[in-house]
Design a protein around this motif. Sequence first.
Motif, short mmCIF file in Angstrom:
data_model
loop_
_atom_site.label_atom_id
_atom_site.label_comp_id
_atom_site.label_asym_id
_atom_site.label_seq_id
_atom_site.Cartn_x
_atom_site.Cartn_y
_atom_site.Cartn_z
N ASN A 395 0.83 -1.21 0.00
CA ASN A 395 0.00 0.00 0.00
C ASN A 395 0.86 1.26 0.00
N ILE A 396 1.95 1.22 0.76
CA ILE A 396 2.86 2.38 0.80
C ILE A 396 3.47 2.63 -0.57
N ALA A 423 -4.85 -10.07 -0.76
CA ALA A 423 -6.11 -9.45 -1.17
C ALA A 423 -6.09 -7.95 -0.88
N PRO A 424 -6.31 -7.11 -1.90
CA PRO A 424 -6.35 -5.66 -1.67
C PRO A 424 -7.52 -5.27 -0.77
N THR A 425 -7.27 -4.38 0.14
CA THR A 425 -8.31 -3.90 1.04
C THR A 425 -8.93 -2.62 0.49
N MET A 426 -9.85 -2.05 1.25
CA MET A 426 -10.46 -0.77 0.87
C MET A 426 -9.38 0.30 0.69
N LYS A 427 -8.40 0.31 1.61
CA LYS A 427 -7.33 1.30 1.52
C LYS A 427 -6.50 1.11 0.26
N SER A 428 -6.23 -0.13 -0.12
CA SER A 428 -5.45 -0.41 -1.33
C SER A 428 -6.15 0.18 -2.55
N MET A 430 -8.38 2.55 -2.54
CA MET A 430 -8.45 4.01 -2.41
C MET A 430 -7.17 4.68 -2.86
N LEU A 431 -6.03 4.08 -2.53
CA LEU A 431 -4.74 4.66 -2.93
C LEU A 431 -4.59 4.64 -4.45
N LEU A 432 -5.02 3.55 -5.07
CA LEU A 432 -4.96 3.47 -6.54
C LEU A 432 -5.95 4.45 -7.17
N LEU A 433 -7.11 4.56 -6.56
CA LEU A 433 -8.12 5.51 -7.04
C LEU A 433 -7.60 6.94 -6.95
N ASP A 460 -17.18 2.74 0.22
CA ASP A 460 -17.73 3.44 1.37
C ASP A 460 -17.88 4.92 1.07
N THR A 461 -18.22 5.70 2.09
CA THR A 461 -18.44 7.14 1.91
C THR A 461 -17.18 7.83 1.42
N PHE A 462 -16.02 7.38 1.89
CA PHE A 462 -14.77 8.01 1.49
C PHE A 462 -14.52 7.85 -0.01
N VAL A 463 -14.83 6.67 -0.54
CA VAL A 463 -14.65 6.41 -1.98
C VAL A 463 -15.60 7.29 -2.79
N LEU A 464 -16.86 7.33 -2.37
CA LEU A 464 -17.85 8.13 -3.09
C LEU A 464 -17.51 9.62 -3.02
N ASN A 465 -16.97 10.07 -1.90
CA ASN A 465 -16.54 11.46 -1.80
C ASN A 465 -15.41 11.76 -2.78
#
Length: 613
Positions: A395-396, A423-428, A430-433, A460-465
């Motif tokens: 992720n880093i 397995a990529p998580t939500m954070k993984s 999000m960083l690519l996004l 989640d809300t963070f992704v949609l934001n």
Amino acid sequence: MFVHKLRCYYGFLLKHFENCLLWLVAGNALNCLFIDSSGFQRYLGFGVTNLNGATVKSYKQEGFVIDERGKLKRFNRKKLSRKRCGSLRGRGWKYGSGFVDGIFPVLSPIAQKILSFIQKETDPDKVADVLGALPSTHASWDDLINVSVQLRLNKKWDSIILVCEWILRKSSFQPDVICFNLLIDAYGQKFQYKEAESLYVQLLESRYVPTEDTYALLIKAYCMAGLIERAEVVLVEMQNHHVSPKTIGVTVYNAYIEGLMKRKGNTEEAIDVFQRMKRDRCKPTTETYNLMINLYGKASKSYMSWKLYCEMRSHQCKPNICTYTALVNAFAREGLCEKAEEIFEQLQEDGLEPDVYVYNALMESYSRAGYPYGAAEIFSLMQHMGCEPDRASYNIMVDAYGRAGLHSDAEAVFEEMKRLGIAPTMKSHMLLLSAYSKARDVTKCEAIVKEMSENGVEPDTFVLNSMLNLYGRLGQFTKMEKILAEMENGPCTADISTYNILINIYGKAGFLERIEELFVELKEKNFRPDVVTWTSRIGAYSRKKLYVKCLEVFEEMIDSGCAPDGGTAKVLLSACSSEEQVEQVTSVLRTMHKGVTVSSLVPKLMAKSLTVN
């Protein structure tokens, strides 16, 4: 005469049996053995009399125990404590670690099965049925305590509550302080301070003596719930139990500091507790310094983290791997990669072997400093040294390449992670996004969101934001409003950040009416506007040079209790169209640092401005 002989004979048998038991203890390495005195009476068929000839009352619940020193001691089975008799593995549980000296519980085959079952089952009745089938033995007790401690290490708070509540309410076992402490800890971690509080009261009513761990965990529970006043009451409670302020242990202070750190905005309070600890001559431990170094690191005060590290060494307090990890992280947050590398070298000079957490912190320092290839070198070094990268390592690297605008490299790391079975998580995602969002690649961002849903990672809300912000920056307001409608009807609800993005986007586009609609809407949903909300709203009018309206909104902001920041001052000054207005705004901002009520000056400024206009 006959009775006297029988008494002597009984004493001889008891002494002879004690010697036999001592031989058994030495020969079989037993910790302790229990003797039921009623067995002697049943065997001999008569009661024992004292020297005066009176019959000694026989208590069925009494017995004897041979302790580790070979002494024969009498005990009451009703008052049998797991701390006093039987296997003592449960006694070693301590706050902040698994067992004494970090020794982790060794689970028996039965305990392994219990652990596997508890981690999957959430129905209290089914748990009670299974645990109720266990025999009421010391071995079963040890298994239950070891399972609970292992669950604590795994941070499975709900499972701990299931097991310990069953022990406390429904089982035939006699609970001890360890059981209460585990439950208080679990409820505290779930922010259920009332349950933790009631357990403490029950502990006292059961006539158990609270340990230092009990007080520490209760204080931490209150701090995590934001109830600092009640945490102070616990310290007073300790004094009521004959614990003076000068003798409050480091465990309690560490719990106090950690509890304050868990809740944002309590940095100053945590520092005050640390200073009080030193005033009370309670010597800080390595764990204490680790907490404070981490505290200052999160507050972006790496110089204070370094100062504490120097103080620690001067007081002959030996740093451990966690100390260096916290210190590297402190410099990493500010992108001070050279300083982070110095700490990394110092760690090795002290004979410590870097683990994955230290490597990750060093990689993060290069990432935040804008040197993705420097982070890549650390990543390669870690693999070369035989330290296996974890999900956070990948992720880093995704973040490092994304920050530098190298979105193709970021995706390559992302795909490599999947290829290795991580397995990529939500954070993984999000960083690519975020990497492709900076490149304004809408198609790729939409594909990433779709892939998340297909992989079972619901946005989640963070992704949609993030998607809201991207559409807004590209002027695609229709798609932006569509996402907002989905948030109102879907599982991911809008938050204050959602409205901040919308107000900022519409403000830059000049849609002032829409801004006011959104501002009314967020209040209807009981969201409290923060400094970003107010500043974005003022900024919208500032771009139109509507100086008076900016002052009106600024007055609302002050009246609501929201303190302005540097961004607020900047947009207010940008609304000025004359030197006089600049002087007026400057004088208002200066009064904020002199204790003058700003809201009382704003109407005067508005009156002057209207007169000039």
